[in-house]
Design a protein around this motif. Sequence first.
Motif, PDB file in Angstrom:
ATOM      1  N   ASN A  98      10.821  37.705 -36.075  1.00 27.43           N
ATOM      2  CA  ASN A  98      10.511  37.611 -37.514  1.00 27.43           C
ATOM      3  C   ASN A  98       9.015  37.807 -37.790  1.00 27.43           C
ATOM      4  N   ARG A  99       8.404  38.757 -37.067  1.00 24.58           N
ATOM      5  CA  ARG A  99       6.964  38.984 -37.267  1.00 24.58           C
ATOM      6  C   ARG A  99       6.698  39.908 -38.464  1.00 24.58           C
ATOM      7  N   ARG A 100       7.678  40.654 -38.875  1.00 29.04           N
ATOM      8  CA  ARG A 100       7.600  41.516 -40.062  1.00 29.04           C
ATOM      9  C   ARG A 100       6.566  42.646 -39.974  1.00 29.04           C
ATOM     10  N   SER A 112      -5.506  35.819 -37.549  1.00 33.31           N
ATOM     11  CA  SER A 112      -5.096  36.881 -38.458  1.00 33.31           C
ATOM     12  C   SER A 112      -3.688  37.334 -38.150  1.00 33.31           C
ATOM     13  N   HIS A 113      -2.842  37.410 -39.165  1.00 37.47           N
ATOM     14  CA  HIS A 113      -1.497  37.951 -38.940  1.00 37.47           C
ATOM     15  C   HIS A 113      -1.522  39.448 -39.266  1.00 37.47           C
ATOM     16  N   PRO A 114      -1.065  40.309 -38.349  1.00 36.40           N
ATOM     17  CA  PRO A 114      -1.155  41.760 -38.596  1.00 36.40           C
ATOM     18  C   PRO A 114      -0.482  42.201 -39.899  1.00 36.40           C
ATOM     19  N   GLY A 129      -7.530  28.908 -40.013  1.00 38.71           N
ATOM     20  CA  GLY A 129      -6.250  28.845 -40.719  1.00 38.71           C
ATOM     21  C   GLY A 129      -5.216  29.510 -39.828  1.00 38.71           C
ATOM     22  N   GLN A 130      -3.922  29.185 -40.007  1.00 37.70           N
ATOM     23  CA  GLN A 130      -2.893  29.817 -39.171  1.00 37.70           C
ATOM     24  C   GLN A 130      -2.764  31.294 -39.509  1.00 37.70           C
ATOM     25  N   ASN A 131      -3.062  31.636 -40.753  1.00 42.38           N
ATOM     26  CA  ASN A 131      -2.972  33.044 -41.158  1.00 42.38           C
ATOM     27  C   ASN A 131      -4.022  33.264 -42.248  1.00 42.38           C
ATOM     28  N   LEU A 160      -6.171  39.179 -33.108  1.00 39.89           N
ATOM     29  CA  LEU A 160      -5.049  39.712 -33.880  1.00 39.89           C
ATOM     30  C   LEU A 160      -3.784  39.658 -33.010  1.00 39.89           C
ATOM     31  N   PRO A 161      -3.070  38.526 -33.077  1.00 39.65           N
ATOM     32  CA  PRO A 161      -1.917  38.362 -32.168  1.00 39.65           C
ATOM     33  C   PRO A 161      -0.813  39.383 -32.420  1.00 39.65           C
ATOM     34  N   VAL A 162      -0.373  40.058 -31.352  1.00 41.40           N
ATOM     35  CA  VAL A 162       0.683  41.058 -31.502  1.00 41.40           C
ATOM     36  C   VAL A 162       2.037  40.482 -31.072  1.00 41.40           C
ATOM     37  N   GLN A 163       2.046  39.610 -30.104  1.00 39.94           N
ATOM     38  CA  GLN A 163       3.218  38.889 -29.552  1.00 39.94           C
ATOM     39  C   GLN A 163       4.114  39.754 -28.670  1.00 39.94           C
ATOM     40  N   SER A 164       4.359  41.028 -29.044  1.00 36.45           N
ATOM     41  CA  SER A 164       5.203  41.903 -28.213  1.00 36.45           C
ATOM     42  C   SER A 164       4.944  43.351 -28.626  1.00 36.45           C
ATOM     43  N   SER A 220       1.895  20.606 -29.793  1.00 43.55           N
ATOM     44  CA  SER A 220       3.229  20.771 -29.205  1.00 43.55           C
ATOM     45  C   SER A 220       3.702  22.217 -29.333  1.00 43.55           C
ATOM     46  N   ILE A 221       2.740  23.141 -29.312  1.00 43.36           N
ATOM     47  CA  ILE A 221       3.093  24.553 -29.495  1.00 43.36           C
ATOM     48  C   ILE A 221       3.982  25.036 -28.347  1.00 43.36           C
ATOM     49  N   ARG A 222       3.710  24.542 -27.136  1.00 47.06           N
ATOM     50  CA  ARG A 222       4.573  24.840 -25.989  1.00 47.06           C
ATOM     51  C   ARG A 222       4.896  23.519 -25.287  1.00 47.06           C
ATOM     52  N   ASP A 223       5.975  23.515 -24.507  1.00 44.27           N
ATOM     53  CA  ASP A 223       6.414  22.275 -23.868  1.00 44.27           C
ATOM     54  C   ASP A 223       5.330  21.707 -22.945  1.00 44.27           C
ATOM     55  N   ALA A 231      10.151  33.131 -35.350  1.00 46.94           N
ATOM     56  CA  ALA A 231      11.347  32.466 -34.800  1.00 46.94           C
ATOM     57  C   ALA A 231      11.040  31.533 -33.631  1.00 46.94           C
ATOM     58  N   PHE A 232       9.867  31.697 -32.994  1.00 45.51           N
ATOM     59  CA  PHE A 232       9.557  30.887 -31.809  1.00 45.51           C
ATOM     60  C   PHE A 232       8.690  29.667 -32.128  1.00 45.51           C
ATOM     61  N   CYS A 233       8.195  29.542 -33.368  1.00 46.76           N
ATOM     62  CA  CYS A 233       7.021  28.703 -33.612  1.00 46.76           C
ATOM     63  C   CYS A 233       7.323  27.420 -34.397  1.00 46.76           C
ATOM     64  N   SER A 249      -1.884  34.916 -23.010  1.00 41.39           N
ATOM     65  CA  SER A 249      -0.481  35.279 -22.802  1.00 41.39           C
ATOM     66  C   SER A 249       0.304  34.060 -22.326  1.00 41.39           C
ATOM     67  N   PHE A 250       1.545  33.987 -22.776  1.00 39.76           N
ATOM     68  CA  PHE A 250       2.352  32.788 -22.548  1.00 39.76           C
ATOM     69  C   PHE A 250       3.784  33.176 -22.194  1.00 39.76           C
ATOM     70  N   GLN A 251       4.425  32.301 -21.387  1.00 40.03           N
ATOM     71  CA  GLN A 251       5.876  32.420 -21.226  1.00 40.03           C
ATOM     72  C   GLN A 251       6.501  31.768 -22.443  1.00 40.03           C
ATOM     73  N   TYR A 252       7.552  32.371 -22.950  1.00 43.03           N
ATOM     74  CA  TYR A 252       8.244  31.768 -24.096  1.00 43.03           C
ATOM     75  C   TYR A 252       8.689  30.351 -23.737  1.00 43.03           C
ATOM     76  N   SER A 253       8.443  29.425 -24.644  1.00 42.73           N
ATOM     77  CA  SER A 253       8.830  28.024 -24.436  1.00 42.73           C
ATOM     78  C   SER A 253       9.692  27.618 -25.630  1.00 42.73           C
ATOM     79  N   GLU A 254      10.901  27.167 -25.342  1.00 45.85           N
ATOM     80  CA  GLU A 254      11.818  26.855 -26.448  1.00 45.85           C
ATOM     81  C   GLU A 254      11.374  25.586 -27.177  1.00 45.85           C
ATOM     82  N   ARG A 255      11.282  25.652 -28.502  1.00 51.20           N
ATOM     83  CA  ARG A 255      10.840  24.504 -29.290  1.00 51.20           C
ATOM     84  C   ARG A 255      11.951  24.073 -30.247  1.00 51.20           C
ATOM     85  N   GLN A 256      12.264  22.789 -30.197  1.00 41.96           N
ATOM     86  CA  GLN A 256      13.339  22.261 -31.036  1.00 41.96           C
ATOM     87  C   GLN A 256      13.083  22.543 -32.510  1.00 41.96           C
TER      88      GLN A 256
HETATM   89  N1  SAM Z   1      -0.844  31.683 -36.397  1.00 50.44           N
HETATM   90  C1  SAM Z   1      -1.098  32.463 -35.286  1.00 50.44           C
HETATM   91  C2  SAM Z   1      -0.350  33.796 -35.382  1.00 50.44           C
HETATM   92  O1  SAM Z   1       0.471  34.006 -36.201  1.00 50.44           O
HETATM   93  O2  SAM Z   1      -0.550  34.631 -34.555  1.00 50.44           O
HETATM   94  C3  SAM Z   1      -0.804  31.799 -33.960  1.00 50.44           C
HETATM   95  C4  SAM Z   1      -0.637  30.356 -33.891  1.00 50.44           C
HETATM   96  S1  SAM Z   1       0.001  29.663 -32.412  1.00 50.44           S
HETATM   97  C5  SAM Z   1      -0.752  28.137 -32.555  1.00 50.44           C
HETATM   98  C6  SAM Z   1      -0.853  30.437 -31.072  1.00 50.44           C
HETATM   99  C7  SAM Z   1      -0.007  31.262 -30.175  1.00 50.44           C
HETATM  100  O3  SAM Z   1       0.868  30.465 -29.429  1.00 50.44           O
HETATM  101  C8  SAM Z   1       0.901  32.261 -30.854  1.00 50.44           C
HETATM  102  O4  SAM Z   1       0.229  33.413 -31.273  1.00 50.44           O
HETATM  103  C9  SAM Z   1       1.936  32.546 -29.799  1.00 50.44           C
HETATM  104  O5  SAM Z   1       1.552  33.618 -28.983  1.00 50.44           O
HETATM  105  C10 SAM Z   1       1.940  31.266 -28.979  1.00 50.44           C
HETATM  106  N2  SAM Z   1       3.197  30.520 -29.175  1.00 50.44           N
HETATM  107  C11 SAM Z   1       3.632  29.940 -30.310  1.00 50.44           C
HETATM  108  N3  SAM Z   1       4.862  29.391 -30.113  1.00 50.44           N
HETATM  109  C12 SAM Z   1       5.194  29.637 -28.821  1.00 50.44           C
HETATM  110  C13 SAM Z   1       6.335  29.344 -28.008  1.00 50.44           C
HETATM  111  N4  SAM Z   1       7.388  28.712 -28.506  1.00 50.44           N
HETATM  112  N5  SAM Z   1       6.329  29.756 -26.713  1.00 50.44           N
HETATM  113  C14 SAM Z   1       5.282  30.425 -26.205  1.00 50.44           C
HETATM  114  N6  SAM Z   1       4.172  30.731 -26.915  1.00 50.44           N
HETATM  115  C15 SAM Z   1       4.128  30.347 -28.206  1.00 50.44           C
END
Ligand code: SAM
Length: 426
Positions: free
Chosen positions: A263-265, A224-226, A187-189, A249-253, A36-39, A149-151, A320-327
């Motif tokens: 909150n990627r720090r 891997s978290h940077p 692992g997630q990180n 190595l996810p950068v996100q932005s 359920s990472i994205r809708d 904050a998105f996850c 790459s993904f469009q931001y998806s709001e998660r409850q």
């Molecule tokens: N633990 C990994 C990290 O910190 O980079 C990533 C785990 S997540 C399962 C995989 C990817 O889904 C994330 O790196 C992010 O780009 C994307 N993702 C997570 N939540 C999202 C959301 N609410 N909307 C869009 N993409 C999302």
Amino acid sequence: MNVHDSEQLAQLLEGSGYTTTGSAKEADLIIVNTCSIRDKAEQKVYSQLGRYRHLKKGKPGLMLGVCGCVAQQQGERLIGKIPYLDLVFGTHNIHRLPEFISRVANTGRPVVETGFHETVPSIGILALPEKGSVSAFVTIMQGCDNYCAFCVVPYLRGREESRKFHDILAEVRALAVHGVKEVTLLGQNVNSYGKSLGNGHSFSGLLRAIGEIEGIERIRFTTSHPKDLSDDIIACFRDVGALCEFIHLPVQSGSDAVLARMNRRYASADYLDCVRKLREACPGIAISSDIIVGFPGETEQDFQKTLDLMGKVRFDTLFSFQYSERQGTAAVGFDGKVDPDEKRRRLIELQSLQDRHTQEKNDRLVGSTVEVLVEGPSRNTSRDAMGRTRTNKIVNFAGGGNLVGKTVRVRIVEAFLHSLRGEMLD
Ligand code: SAM
Ligand code: SF4
């Protein structure tokens, strides 16, 4: 991670006397393992379950279950939405599947179990891949404490828990004896492996120890978290021969303001520093990443900063993904929600830039000789073989089925966006 959870479920079911069928029509038990990472991922679950409804009507003894993150999130509500479900169990309860099946068989009533536990026993289920498989996943930790904050992951997979160092090594040794040549540590990180153990074990120590195991030719890991990519881990790319020249190595932005709200720090300069150090320690390392477009408050300038960062790094591949709001996540309460059409536009622009970068990188490989670990027949034609370079690029070439599990040298003759074509040299 979900693929590996499914392998573990299959292993448990085999222990209870089940065998796998290739057809849902033949099945006595269907478990849908969900994300359920994205809708969009969540919606796919509901349509899949809808397709199984008529199977249940035609075969009343069929048991239908849902596990994973959607099950964790929805719990009882899933039975309300889909009354013909027999089993709903969350991410910490995988190991109890045989018990749940007996309960449904004995009572005829659905079972819903979504509790969290201090430790996650499924972390240690050894799921041997099919005989002849070249690669295997190995879970080294569960959960996540980062709260981007998105996850939703920290809410659905629980607190970070590292698996015991010697248990991991024992599993990798067992896989090597089984004929596995390549392991992917999950692992997630993974970079923060060991923190929750409090006994001095670290991810770099784990990589070095696995690097000594006979028969394991390739080690990969994800994710891997940077912020936690230490110099020690980077040095492993230079020192550990089996560690492949590839990192996700996810950068996100690329915008510091967006990264802070996420909150990627880390800041974009920290990320670029990681990339520089990785390339110094391991010239030729391939780098892939994740990027989210349209996070709340992302302006056109922020988006341009992401494209600038891509230009500086030149990723080999990108998810790459469009931001998806998660409850339940912090970003639900953020201002500046980006219009869906604008998110789509940004995604298309970003993906076309990445396609150019990927094609350029792949084109540069034409004429070079690479080491390919053969995984099986090619998807295009079963006459050809398919394998991967150490940098995780797919290579198709003419070669027989007896090559599976062997590492061969291949000269690259043609480059596409998602694969390379080559000729075997030996
Ligand atoms: N633990 C990994 C990290 O910190 O980079 C990533 C785990 S997540 C399962 C995989 C990817 O889904 C994330 O790196 C992010 O780009 C994307 N993702 C997570 N939540 C999202 C959301 N609410 N909307 C869009 N993409 C999302
Ligand atoms: Fe989600 Fe990864 Fe952030 Fe953890 S580190 S909250 S899994 S994106």
